[in-house]
Design a protein around this motif. Sequence first.
Motif, PDB file in Angstrom:
ATOM      1  N   ARG A 154       0.823  -1.207   0.000  1.00 25.33           N
ATOM      2  CA  ARG A 154       0.000   0.000   0.000  1.00 25.33           C
ATOM      3  C   ARG A 154       0.859   1.260   0.000  1.00 25.33           C
ATOM      4  NH1 ARG A 154      -5.114   0.658   3.159  1.00 25.33           N
ATOM      5  NH2 ARG A 154      -5.606   1.616   1.150  1.00 25.33           N
ATOM      6  N   SER A 155       1.958   1.213   0.701  1.00 24.37           N
ATOM      7  CA  SER A 155       2.862   2.354   0.734  1.00 24.37           C
ATOM      8  C   SER A 155       3.470   2.616  -0.637  1.00 24.37           C
ATOM      9  CB  SER A 155       3.966   2.109   1.767  1.00 24.37           C
ATOM     10  OG  SER A 155       4.948   3.118   1.701  1.00 24.37           O
ATOM     11  N   ASN A 156       4.001   1.581  -1.267  1.00 23.25           N
ATOM     12  CA  ASN A 156       4.681   1.752  -2.551  1.00 23.25           C
ATOM     13  C   ASN A 156       3.709   2.020  -3.699  1.00 23.25           C
ATOM     14  OD1 ASN A 156       7.810   1.145  -2.482  1.00 23.25           O
ATOM     15  ND2 ASN A 156       6.880  -0.220  -0.989  1.00 23.25           N
ATOM     16  N   PHE A 157       2.601   1.308  -3.730  1.00 20.74           N
ATOM     17  CA  PHE A 157       1.666   1.511  -4.834  1.00 20.74           C
ATOM     18  C   PHE A 157       0.747   2.703  -4.600  1.00 20.74           C
ATOM     19  CE2 PHE A 157       3.458  -2.288  -6.321  1.00 20.74           C
ATOM     20  CZ  PHE A 157       3.143  -2.393  -7.664  1.00 20.74           C
ATOM     21  N   GLY A 158       0.600   3.121  -3.340  1.00 17.14           N
ATOM     22  CA  GLY A 158      -0.075   4.388  -3.093  1.00 17.14           C
ATOM     23  C   GLY A 158       0.701   5.526  -3.743  1.00 17.14           C
ATOM     24  N   ALA A 159       2.025   5.487  -3.602  1.00 21.49           N
ATOM     25  CA  ALA A 159       2.880   6.502  -4.249  1.00 21.49           C
ATOM     26  C   ALA A 159       2.783   6.395  -5.770  1.00 21.49           C
ATOM     27  CB  ALA A 159       4.323   6.327  -3.788  1.00 21.49           C
ATOM     28  N   LEU A 160       2.677   5.157  -6.281  1.00 22.33           N
ATOM     29  CA  LEU A 160       2.525   4.973  -7.732  1.00 22.33           C
ATOM     30  C   LEU A 160       1.272   5.680  -8.232  1.00 22.33           C
ATOM     31  CD1 LEU A 160       2.802   1.700  -9.811  1.00 22.33           C
ATOM     32  CD2 LEU A 160       0.737   3.061  -9.913  1.00 22.33           C
ATOM     33  N   PHE A 161       0.131   5.499  -7.565  1.00 25.80           N
ATOM     34  CA  PHE A 161      -1.102   6.089  -8.053  1.00 25.80           C
ATOM     35  C   PHE A 161      -1.117   7.608  -7.891  1.00 25.80           C
ATOM     36  CE2 PHE A 161      -2.752   1.659  -7.307  1.00 25.80           C
ATOM     37  CZ  PHE A 161      -2.858   1.370  -8.661  1.00 25.80           C
ATOM     38  N   GLU A 162      -0.434   8.101  -6.888  1.00 25.61           N
ATOM     39  CA  GLU A 162      -0.305   9.553  -6.767  1.00 25.61           C
ATOM     40  C   GLU A 162       0.497  10.125  -7.935  1.00 25.61           C
ATOM     41  OE1 GLU A 162       1.350  10.260  -2.935  1.00 25.61           O
ATOM     42  OE2 GLU A 162      -0.426   9.513  -1.862  1.00 25.61           O
TER      43      GLU A 162
END
Length: 494
Positions: A154-162
């Motif tokens: 969630r941390s890494n892919f949250g940054a991806l979607f941002e």
Amino acid sequence: MVEKKVDEDNAAASIISSLPVKEIPGTCNHSLASRIKTRLDFYYKQREEEFFRSRIAAHGSTVFRVNMPPGPFMAANSRVVALLDAKSFRVLLDVSKVEKKNVLTGTYVPPVALTGGHRMCAYLDPSEPHHARVKQLVFNLVAARKDFFIPVFRSNFGALFEAMDAQVASASGKSDFNKLSDAAVFDYFCEACFGVRPSATALGSTGPTRATKWLLPQIAPLLTLGLPTLLEELFLHTFPLPSCLFSSNYKALYRYFESAASSTLDDAEKLGLDRKEACHHILFVAIFNAFGGFKAALPGIFGLVAKAGPSLHSQLADEIRSAVAAEGGEVTLAAVGRMELTHSVVYEALRLDPPVKYQYGKAKADLIIENHVAAYQVKKGEMLLGYQPCATRDPKVFGPNADEFVADRFVGSAGRKLLQYVVWSNGPETEDPTVGNKQCAGKDLVVLVGRLLLVEFFLRYDTFTAGVGTVLLGKQVDVTSLSKATGGAATVQS
């Protein structure tokens, strides 16, 4: 005398199989000219899908003999028996019937200079002692880090979607999902497994690029890069690329794992593995197996969902948000476990576009192999080839829409019965990997990550559009619009 021997063999086979025994159609003319012609058909004239399907039609059989590229001078022996339906393919998953030594990449084996001078676990047969030790090491690693896979994702892919959101809102109006995904999944897998994000080390942002460069010489003989045919034939398909060209990338990756994976390497020594050799194995698992697999699988999943359109997007968003809300807004294993449609979508994507398309094995003894209509005799030592997109799109199993994306194909009891034919992991989805088989040690993790990709996305967005094309290892996805979550969206918590 030859005819008599064939008749005797057929009589013996008929006792074992209730299906009519037929001679395997096709020929394997091993002349240089014939093997090169086959190679040109495979890479340029027909491409792999048509290469196989045209021969099924020509022979009237899903089992036939053929020369398999790359051929001369990369592989000494190109002869294989192709198994291109769901039933005959199953023999390739049975290590009591086929040997898996040095067959990962088919009829050729990449030089061990690319892997520190050691044969990696993927090239070992389960009968070889190191296979069990290395696979157990991977099982131990996954078990020890199980609590990190969801929050670190969630941390890494949250940054991806941002980042994706910002790119779509920019002047370009689009976002390259593949590029963002490569960077995110490289950091994600390594951080989740070893606790150290590669981009925060000396590797910086170079990790995915170095990994891709190191992967290239190992899979180049199976690919075409779009270069002039003469150049590709000479430098990709005839002679292996020199390992020394890629050593600096490998050494940089090795230094990261040598440091970050120290506790895993401690465990390796307890299992009887040499520490330095174990580091090469861990690197291979993380880069070739995990990064290489996700590099193909995640754009495949995302691209199919993009093409499915708003109706499926709405169904996924409702299911995902309801399940997360029931867990108090937290993304947990329990919440993900309730997402039946999301699960089905991931299975369907892995069925249609498996990250590893080929399976090979050498017959351990004389075998009788059946497809849906006949039985065939295979001799001990013969190389068997399975092309998964044919086997997992078998209309006799998946019906007339076997080539289509059906999001709810695996929903309900009838759908779940079909999971035995989903074999992207080198084994049925209904079975588990062990140290004694060749099924992917991270099978469940791959499926989890595929679901988490959809969970994280549809907690943030209602729908999206994207251009979906084809690239080297699968699908290219360029996101062109994003509609942020409206009423009923669950709170995004990382």
